[in-house]
Design a protein around this motif. Structure first.
Motif, PDB file in Angstrom:
ATOM      1  N   PHE B  33      71.381  -0.671 -32.149  1.00 27.91           N
ATOM      2  CA  PHE B  33      70.982  -1.843 -32.937  1.00 27.91           C
ATOM      3  C   PHE B  33      70.471  -2.953 -32.036  1.00 27.91           C
ATOM      4  N   LEU B  34      71.229  -3.212 -30.967  1.00 25.73           N
ATOM      5  CA  LEU B  34      70.811  -4.256 -30.033  1.00 25.73           C
ATOM      6  C   LEU B  34      69.479  -3.892 -29.384  1.00 25.73           C
ATOM      7  N   LEU B  36      67.098  -2.036 -30.631  1.00 25.62           N
ATOM      8  CA  LEU B  36      66.013  -2.197 -31.593  1.00 25.62           C
ATOM      9  C   LEU B  36      65.629  -3.673 -31.713  1.00 25.62           C
ATOM     10  N   LEU B  37      66.653  -4.537 -31.767  1.00 27.08           N
ATOM     11  CA  LEU B  37      66.380  -5.971 -31.831  1.00 27.08           C
ATOM     12  C   LEU B  37      65.599  -6.433 -30.602  1.00 27.08           C
ATOM     13  N   LEU B  38      66.026  -5.954 -29.421  1.00 24.41           N
ATOM     14  CA  LEU B  38      65.358  -6.352 -28.186  1.00 24.41           C
ATOM     15  C   LEU B  38      63.909  -5.873 -28.171  1.00 24.41           C
ATOM     16  N   LEU B  40      62.028  -5.194 -30.765  1.00 23.90           N
ATOM     17  CA  LEU B  40      61.249  -5.953 -31.743  1.00 23.90           C
ATOM     18  C   LEU B  40      60.933  -7.344 -31.204  1.00 23.90           C
ATOM     19  N   ALA B  41      61.914  -7.950 -30.507  1.00 26.95           N
ATOM     20  CA  ALA B  41      61.680  -9.275 -29.922  1.00 26.95           C
ATOM     21  C   ALA B  41      60.562  -9.210 -28.896  1.00 26.95           C
ATOM     22  N   SER B  44      57.289  -8.894 -30.682  1.00 30.05           N
ATOM     23  CA  SER B  44      57.072  -9.800 -31.812  1.00 30.05           C
ATOM     24  C   SER B  44      55.845 -10.688 -31.637  1.00 30.05           C
ATOM     25  N   LEU B  49      60.791 -15.368 -27.499  1.00 31.90           N
ATOM     26  CA  LEU B  49      61.561 -14.176 -27.838  1.00 31.90           C
ATOM     27  C   LEU B  49      61.237 -13.027 -26.890  1.00 31.90           C
ATOM     28  N   SER B  53      63.795 -11.186 -24.115  1.00 35.68           N
ATOM     29  CA  SER B  53      64.015  -9.743 -24.098  1.00 35.68           C
ATOM     30  C   SER B  53      63.658  -9.159 -22.732  1.00 35.68           C
ATOM     31  N   SER B 111      66.131  -0.226 -25.237  1.00 35.65           N
ATOM     32  CA  SER B 111      65.049  -1.024 -25.814  1.00 35.65           C
ATOM     33  C   SER B 111      63.698  -0.610 -25.229  1.00 35.65           C
TER      34      SER B 111
END
Lengths: 239, 240
Positions: B33-34, B36-38, B40-41, B44, B49, B53, B111
């Motif tokens: 999850f982390l 994926l967030l990284l 995407l950041a 982005s 952001l 990352s 990531s």
């Protein structure tokens, strides 16, 4: 940071931890380099076994890379550090030594890192050899070079060029792995940080300093490798 | 070879397997999850952001995991404010410190793998989805993410194996997983080689099973790459 500033703790004056940390950094680089070079030798042997070996040598090399890439590096370090005494003590007895004998932390650590990274080196060298085109080797043979000469003049320079990025990755891996050698008591960056953390009761400060030292070493070596790569691939046409 | 001793070693080390698996599984699941967030950041297009990352990945990939574990387990205790906060019951436990360190570490590597997967989705696919009238979120959920997962799976499989290997470091902060039990047994019996063989075999079996699971998952997710089943009936005769 608490009552002291970061700079006072790591000062070079009396009571400062600066010199100790830098000495430890030198030790990290020394043990990592020794392990890396040893690993490269193991890797060259492994790659040769995988490329030119018969069924049995190939099987051994395959087994070696599979096993070493599948078990934790810490176990290998324990094996070399504690296992060496199981082998060395009886030998020592024969020569009249009493008590336990074991490899010093530096040697055990460098050997363990070498054996582990040798598995990665093997794959890097094998891939690099594959990228040397048949034609170049055939041309060298046609000119009348002996096998040794072909290897030295054609295969080594050409495959090293392709191996360089992979070797860079292995080096970064080895550098980080060298932190595990602290379990044997060898005073490298992490062990020195533990000592400092224990005696000043500022663990965060010291482990942060250790992290920064690793960051600097890996950045500088990464940058150097990038430069080397640019230099050795000057002759390549980029499409 | 001393087989009775090997068997006894196996019986001593096996109770460590659940902890090893638990550490690996929880950090991989949380780490995805982390990661994926990284990723995407990073993609982005929002400068701060993407920069955060990038720095995160750089820091966690260029420092040893053991240093990160020590920073969290021993280091955080240096701050009295943290020692008196509600978080302390969690940060005091070696288990949670190991999970946190492993999660933060695997997220950095993961990531980059996910970013590679996301970037490999052909622009044409996204354009086609947009042309169908899907919203940005729909495009992501229905087109980009499934394709990216398929692309990133082999790389992520390697990362899972690396995570299983990395759980060995939890033994350094007193957790008695397989390597911890092995180290204890070595110091009790001084028979490093036999203990190493058994512990190594346990890790190899775990990793072998994980490789197979990932391969099966890959096979399941890529029906278009499988060879077509042999046609059952071949129509004979000329054009209709």
């Amino acid at each position: 940071m608490n009552e002291f500033g970061l700079l006072t703790v790591f000062s070079f004056g009396p009571g400062g931890w600066g010199p100790a940390m830098f000495k430890a950094a030198a030790m990290t680089i020394a043990v990592a380099l020794t392990g890396f070079v040893f690993g490269a030798m193991v890797g060259a042997l492994g790659a040769w076994a995988k490329i030119a070996g018969g069924r049995i040598t190939r099987g051994i090399a395959d087994g070696y890379t599979t096993v070493l890439r599948g078990i934790p590096d810490l176990l290998v370090i324990y094996l070399f550090y504690f296992g060496s005494s199981a082998v060395l003590t009886p030998i020592g007895r024969m020569f009249g030594a009493t008590g336990f004998l074991s490899l010093p932390g530096f040697l055990a650590g460098a050997l363990a890192i070498g054996i582990v990274s040798g598995a990665y080196h093997t794959e890097v060298f094998r891939g690099a050899y594959r990228s040397v085109s048949r034609g170049e080797i055939e041309a060298a043979v046609a000119i009348g070079m002996s096998r040794a000469l072909v290897f030295r003049r054609i295969i080594v320079p050409l495959s090293l060029r392709f191996a360089l990025p992979g070797l860079g990755n292995v080096w970064q891996l080895v550098l980080k792995e060298s932190a595990l050698i602290s379990v044997t008591g060898l005073v490298e960056i992490l062990r020195q940080a533990q000592i400092g953390a224990g005696s000043t009761r500022q663990p965060f400060t010291f482990f942060l300093a250790a992290a920064i030292l690793y960051l600097v070493i890996s950045s500088v070596s990464g940058w150097t490798l990038q430069r080397a790569e640019q230099r050795f691939t000057r002759g390549l046409r980029r499409v | 070879m001393d087989f009775p001793f090997l068997c006894q070693t196996l019986l001593t080390l096996l109770p460590g397997v659940p902890l090893t698996l638990k550490l690996a599984l929880s950090s991989v699941v949380l780490g995805v999850f982390l990661a994926l967030l990284l990723a995407l950041a990073r993609l982005s297009g929002i400068r701060p952001l993407a920069w955060i990352s990038r720095v995160y990945v750089f820091v966690f990939r260029s420092t040893p995991l053991l240093v990160q574990i020590f920073l969290i387990y021993y280091g955080l205790g240096q701050f009295p404010a943290l020692r008196h906060s509600v978080l302390w019951p969690i940060l005091r436990e070696p288990y949670w410190c190991a999970v946190i360190a492993l999660t933060l570490n695997t997220a950095a590597y993961g990531s980059e793998i996910i970013r590679g997967g996301l970037q490999s989705v052909p622009a044409g696919q996204i354009e086609a989805a947009r042309a169908c009238g899907m919203s940005r979120f729909q495009v992501f959920r229905r087109i980009v993410l499934p394709l990216a997962i398929r692309q990133a799976l082999p790389g992520y499989g390697n990362e899972v194996i690396l995570m299983v290997k990395a759980t060995a470091l939890a033994s350094v902060i007193t957790l008695m997983e397989v390597t911890g039990l092995a180290a204890k047994l070595i110091s009790e019996t001084y028979r490093a080689i036999e203990v190493f063989i058994v512990a190594g075999a346990i890790y190899l079996i775990i990793n072998f099973v994980i490789t197979r699971i990932i391969q099966a998952l890959e096979h399941w997710l890529t029906p278009h790459l499988r060879s077509a089943p042999a046609p059952a009936v071949v129509e004979q005769g000329g054009p209709a």
